[in-house]
Write an enzyme that holds these catalytic residues in place. Structure first.
Site, PDB file in Angstrom:
ATOM      1  N   SER A  13      49.067  56.012 -89.733  1.00 57.80           N
ATOM      2  CA  SER A  13      49.354  56.539 -91.354  1.00 57.80           C
ATOM      3  C   SER A  13      50.844  56.003 -91.294  1.00 57.80           C
ATOM      4  O   SER A  13      51.200  54.883 -91.745  1.00 57.80           O
ATOM      5  CB  SER A  13      49.208  57.818 -91.096  1.00 57.80           C
ATOM      6  OG  SER A  13      49.265  58.560 -92.540  1.00 57.80           O
TER       7      SER A  13
ATOM      8  N   HIS B 113      40.843  60.004 -92.322  1.00 53.78           N
ATOM      9  CA  HIS B 113      41.960  59.503 -91.776  1.00 53.78           C
ATOM     10  C   HIS B 113      42.441  60.155 -90.351  1.00 53.78           C
ATOM     11  O   HIS B 113      43.082  59.540 -89.796  1.00 53.78           O
ATOM     12  CB  HIS B 113      42.980  60.144 -93.000  1.00 53.78           C
ATOM     13  CG  HIS B 113      44.387  59.235 -92.787  1.00 53.78           C
ATOM     14  ND1 HIS B 113      44.417  58.083 -92.641  1.00 53.78           N
ATOM     15  CD2 HIS B 113      45.727  60.098 -92.571  1.00 53.78           C
ATOM     16  CE1 HIS B 113      45.696  57.797 -92.473  1.00 53.78           C
ATOM     17  NE2 HIS B 113      46.481  59.114 -92.566  1.00 53.78           N
TER      18      HIS B 113
ATOM     19  N   ASP C  53      37.967  56.535 -93.607  1.00 51.47           N
ATOM     20  CA  ASP C  53      39.242  57.016 -94.070  1.00 51.47           C
ATOM     21  C   ASP C  53      39.405  56.293 -95.453  1.00 51.47           C
ATOM     22  O   ASP C  53      39.432  55.097 -95.837  1.00 51.47           O
ATOM     23  CB  ASP C  53      40.187  56.187 -93.163  1.00 51.47           C
ATOM     24  CG  ASP C  53      41.457  56.536 -93.362  1.00 51.47           C
ATOM     25  OD1 ASP C  53      41.777  57.355 -94.356  1.00 51.47           O
ATOM     26  OD2 ASP C  53      42.515  56.215 -92.788  1.00 51.47           O
TER      27      ASP C  53
END
Length: 375
Positions: free
Chosen positions: A154, A352, A319
């Site tokens: 991320s 995610h 995601d």
């Protein structure tokens, strides 16, 4: 092959830097502190160091646990340790709490040496590039000239990518996981809604709530609830909660009725009790600002031409916040620069948050990649 083990009891370390750090905003931090943890042993050649960069709510506490609180386990403990994908028998692993954080590094909730008060809203804006500069100084302090790898998921993946551009000679390998070269407009919009929840909280007091003895807990709770929805996939939420009612029937109120409501409120309350609102604002803005292609007219291929590291890029099928298409953009630009890049899109229903999980195919991929790294 040994069974995967924990790195065991860990102890945070604090590094103070008296050398001014010029920030991308034009401001300067005259001095600052970084809190960090290390796992494994740095070899004699100092060639086996791996930097792990954290995401929005992460910290320096990446693996192991604290002696006074064995339940406080590092946020990526399933990945790091003897016999785990990032094997501490081979690598010396470093986790750092970024500038502006709220877990011990200099940030809004720490003392401003110039005023003797907590920084609050006066702490300057920081960017991904500023974090990388600070991490490079920590590496200097530890005597590490070149990282065997820089790894992150991320927002941490953005830092790993930025390392390859800011210090290409100091990084041999980069793992960019569930990340992107820039946020989409939708992502920026989600961040703005979260920030407005904090900024409109009556207890925010322009970011100087410490002086009033309060915290904008309601705003921070709402911000986390909004964010948490984007970290999960629709399928994972359906599997966990569906439309289950806590009382088995509708009670026609605005109190918690659906299980998913209970979950979000719990996550929001938990986060508001452990995180700093000013830090949340700073980090989401750093996310928004990151765009290495901006100075190249939006041409990511031109922006990544400086990179010389070997890359692993990983995305996850469900995601939707950092969708596989964003990873494709990075891979495409790297291939057009004739860089060595491996890519995998892992099928995982968790959205995610998949990059944090102990997913067998994902961990097998990481194990194989780390095994090939020569130190």
């Amino acid at each position: 092959m040994i069974q995967p083990q924990s790195v065991g009891v860990v102890t945070p370390q604090l590094a103070h830097f008296a050398e001014p750090l010029r920030l991308r905003s034009g401001e300067t931090l005259a001095d600052y502190e970084l809190i960090y943890e290390t796992y494994g042993t740095l070899n004699a050649e100092r060639s086996n160091a791996v930097l792990v960069c954290h995401a929005l709510s992460g910290s320096h506490h990446v693996a192991g646990y604290y002696a006074d609180d064995p339940r406080d386990i590092g946020w990526w403990d399933n990945l790091i340790g003897p016999g785990k994908p990032l094997d501490t028998r081979k690598f010396f692993v470093i986790g750092v709490n970024n500038l502006g954080g709220c877990h011990g590094s200099s940030g809004p909730s720490t003392l401003n040496p110039a005023t003797g008060k907590l920084w609050g809203a006066d702490f300057p804006f920081v960017t991904v590039e500023d974090w990388v500069d600070a991490q490079a100084r920590l590496a200097d302090r530890l005597g590490i000239e070149r990282f065997a790898a820089v790894v992150g998921g991320s927002l941490g993946g953005m830092q790993a990518l930025s390392w390859t551009l800011q210090y290409p000679e100091r990084i041999a390998n980069a793992a960019v996981i569930a990340s992107a070269a820039k946020l989409t407009a939708q992502n920026i919009a989600f961040n703005e809604v979260a920030r407005q929840a904090i900024l409109s909280d009556p207890d925010f007091h322009g970011g100087h709530y410490y002086e009033h003895g309060v915290v904008p807990a309601r705003g921070l709770k709402l911000a986390r609830m909004v964010g948490h929805i984007t970290y999960l996939s629709d399928d994972s939420m359906a599997t966990k909660f569906g439309r289950n009612l806590r009382h088995g029937k509708a009670v026609y109120s605005y109190d918690v009725e659906f299980e998913v409501e209970s979950y979000l409120r719990y996550q929001g309350d938990k986060f508001a009790g452990m995180f700093d609102a000013n830090t949340y604002l700073l980090i989401t803005k750093a996310l928004d600002y990151f765009d290495p292609a901006f100075e190249h007219g939006g041409n990511l291929q031109a922006a990544l031409a400086r990179a010389s590291a070997n890359f692993l890029v990983v995305s996850f099928t469900t995601d939707w916040r950092f969708a596989p298409g964003r990873s494709h953009e990075i891979v495409y630009a790297l291939l057009h620069n004739r860089r060595n890049v491996s890519y995998a899109d892992i099928e995982c229903p968790a959205g995610h948050d998949s990059f944090l999980l102990d997913e067998p195919r994902y961990h097998a991929l990481l194990s194989a990649w780390f095994d090939r790294i020569e130190v």
